[in-house]
Design a protein around this motif. Sequence first.
Motif, mmCIF file in Angstrom:
data_model
loop_
_atom_site.group_PDB
_atom_site.id
_atom_site.type_symbol
_atom_site.label_atom_id
_atom_site.label_comp_id
_atom_site.label_asym_id
_atom_site.label_seq_id
_atom_site.Cartn_x
_atom_site.Cartn_y
_atom_site.Cartn_z
ATOM 1 N N VAL A 348 1.002 -1.089 -0.155
ATOM 2 C CA VAL A 348 -0.130 -0.037 0.064
ATOM 3 C C VAL A 348 0.529 1.112 -0.080
ATOM 4 C CG1 VAL A 348 -1.787 1.232 1.391
ATOM 5 C CG2 VAL A 348 -2.037 -1.235 0.999
ATOM 6 N N MET A 349 2.010 1.155 0.705
ATOM 7 C CA MET A 349 2.807 2.352 0.745
ATOM 8 C C MET A 349 3.433 2.457 -0.462
ATOM 9 S SD MET A 349 4.659 2.117 4.715
ATOM 10 C CE MET A 349 5.061 0.559 4.538
ATOM 11 N N LEU A 352 1.031 4.276 -2.794
ATOM 12 C CA LEU A 352 0.361 5.664 -2.609
ATOM 13 C C LEU A 352 1.530 6.621 -2.414
ATOM 14 C CD1 LEU A 352 -2.607 4.910 -0.337
ATOM 15 C CD2 LEU A 352 -2.610 5.527 -2.610
ATOM 16 N N ASP A 371 -5.427 10.260 0.491
ATOM 17 C CA ASP A 371 -4.644 8.856 0.444
ATOM 18 C C ASP A 371 -4.231 8.059 1.777
ATOM 19 O OD1 ASP A 371 -4.354 9.446 -2.176
ATOM 20 O OD2 ASP A 371 -2.689 10.415 -2.574
ATOM 21 N N ARG A 374 -7.423 6.239 2.839
ATOM 22 C CA ARG A 374 -7.548 5.228 1.836
ATOM 23 C C ARG A 374 -6.465 4.210 2.307
ATOM 24 N NH1 ARG A 374 -5.523 4.726 -3.915
ATOM 25 N NH2 ARG A 374 -6.703 2.792 -4.659
ATOM 26 N N ALA A 375 -5.464 4.595 2.522
ATOM 27 C CA ALA A 375 -4.216 3.617 2.784
ATOM 28 C C ALA A 375 -4.702 2.728 4.029
ATOM 29 C CB ALA A 375 -3.034 4.200 2.975
ATOM 30 N N LEU A 434 2.489 3.762 8.030
ATOM 31 C CA LEU A 434 1.842 4.351 7.152
ATOM 32 C C LEU A 434 1.852 5.889 7.616
ATOM 33 C CD1 LEU A 434 -1.727 2.551 6.283
ATOM 34 C CD2 LEU A 434 0.407 2.965 4.695
#
Length: 587
Positions: A348-349, A352, A371, A374-375, A434
């Motif tokens: 994911v990281m 994004l 973002d 969402r992550a 995140l």
Amino acid sequence: MTGGLYRSAHATPDGEPPRPEDGVTLISVDAQVPGVAPIEDQALPPEDVPPPEGDSTAGTSAMMAIASFVSRIIGFVRNALIGITLGAGIGDAFTSAQFLPGQIYELLLGGILSSVLVPLLVRRRKSDPDGGLEFTRRLLTFAVVSLGIATALVVLAAPAITWIQAGDDNSAAYRSLVTDFAYWILPIIFFTGLSAMIGAVLNTRGHFAAPTWAPILNSLVVIAACGVFLAVFGNAGDLQPEEMTGGQIAVMGGGMLLGMVAQALGLLPALRKVGFSWKWRWDPRSLGLREIGRLAGWMLCYVAANQIAIFVVVRILNRVAGDSASVLAFNNVFLLITMAHGIIGVSVMTALLPKMSAAAADGRYAQVSADLSRAIRLVTVALAPISVVYGVLGTPIAVMLFQGGAYDNGDALATGTVLVVAAFAVIPLSISYLCTYTFYSLQGNKTAALINLPVVAVRITAYFVLAAVLDASRSAAGMTAANAISYAVSALISLAVLRRRIGRLNLGTVAASLVKVFVAAAIAAGLGLLVVHFLPGSGEPSGRGEAVLQLFAGGAVILVAYLAAATVLRVSEVSQVVGMVRRKLGR
């Protein structure tokens, strides 16, 4: 250091040199975000490292994903064999010594490499007429000399360092064994640094294959060392620390050292492939060491705080070494946590971070916020079933992966208990990552370092409190719980600071999604527990046969129940997560 040792929050999840898929070579160091601290507090890796010539980005990502997956699998085989070979007691001493080079390397170079030196190499490659060739030669020369001197001093200080690590609560024989292992293992610091520096040079020249595959050589050498030990000496399950011979120590400690030597040497052909010729250039003044030191200051603060926490947890766990799930079990479980995080959170990281970095550079903080929310939703949805599997099937997983030889069923079941606790750490760990990398997208190394100080304070306090209230058999589980608490604290503090920095974070939407995920996970957990209860072994398998049955039956029920419940609850991220994981595994 490779091999899955417990690492600081800054380190890459699997302990390998920084890679694009780990989200640490993605952010520009040149642009300054309005209202953020000056550039000397913002050194971050670049986002425009070129892909290998003649290769597509998708092909490179697939190759690296496959290599990462293979490396993790072989890493599990390696750690399982260490347990099978040495058992819990001797294995605790060996693992304690294993921690040391990783900790010291992190202080010397780990965080500084990815946050300062890689960006400098990229900038000089762009700006220098020779493509940064001479600067890179001078930097490598300085690094080799510095690492050599530091490694020699650390090896000489091995008795003092291992005393800090092992403490006075263990027998003199146990502390002596840790020190004997350390004499063999501490020189790894030099080869770890050399491997990381070569990997950085290759990455900045668009070559990612060798640094991704080289750690596999390391694991294979250690696996071979375990095989030699078992063939010559048998397993060490019945041995006391004072009964370990010099030959036995040399096989295992020397195997660890040779593994890292093989990893470093395995990168040299790739240097020639990218056209880099390494010549001796001793000219430290031309490197701008004052600038490097200024850039590295906050990252060193970040890393140092985490290494203090690691010294504390290993010292606490060494108090019960040999009597219960201890250092070896703690480390094995952390491997499983970071594997889940590596496949999901890092994916994911990676997807994004470039968008978030570009939005932050343009001052579009609303986009950064969107973002991030969402992550968080994606990571939570993806990791929830893994957390349920760890929580419900922790003991079958531990029996299947680690039981055998000197690591008996009792040791495996104790490790499984630690894994059950670790289920509550998986999601907070990834959310805290995140948030940290969101600060990186905002070029806020200083902020991330300052937040980390109270987080580490909470972690260490929790270590001591839980060690005091829990009996020895629960120590490793307690230390894992302390980690989970600190990850949650890190996420909460980071979100509060980010809200002040970039505005609303859409936390209402996130909370609504998390509630749905929690309900789906609870349904899956309940059904999984019900199924396992009626299977042979009832959640505490006596061997791999029962463990495999529980894993297949319980795991299938958990996965189907979670997906069905999430679909009924209209958790939209489920389909996105399935596609992301398939791409991560290169399918």
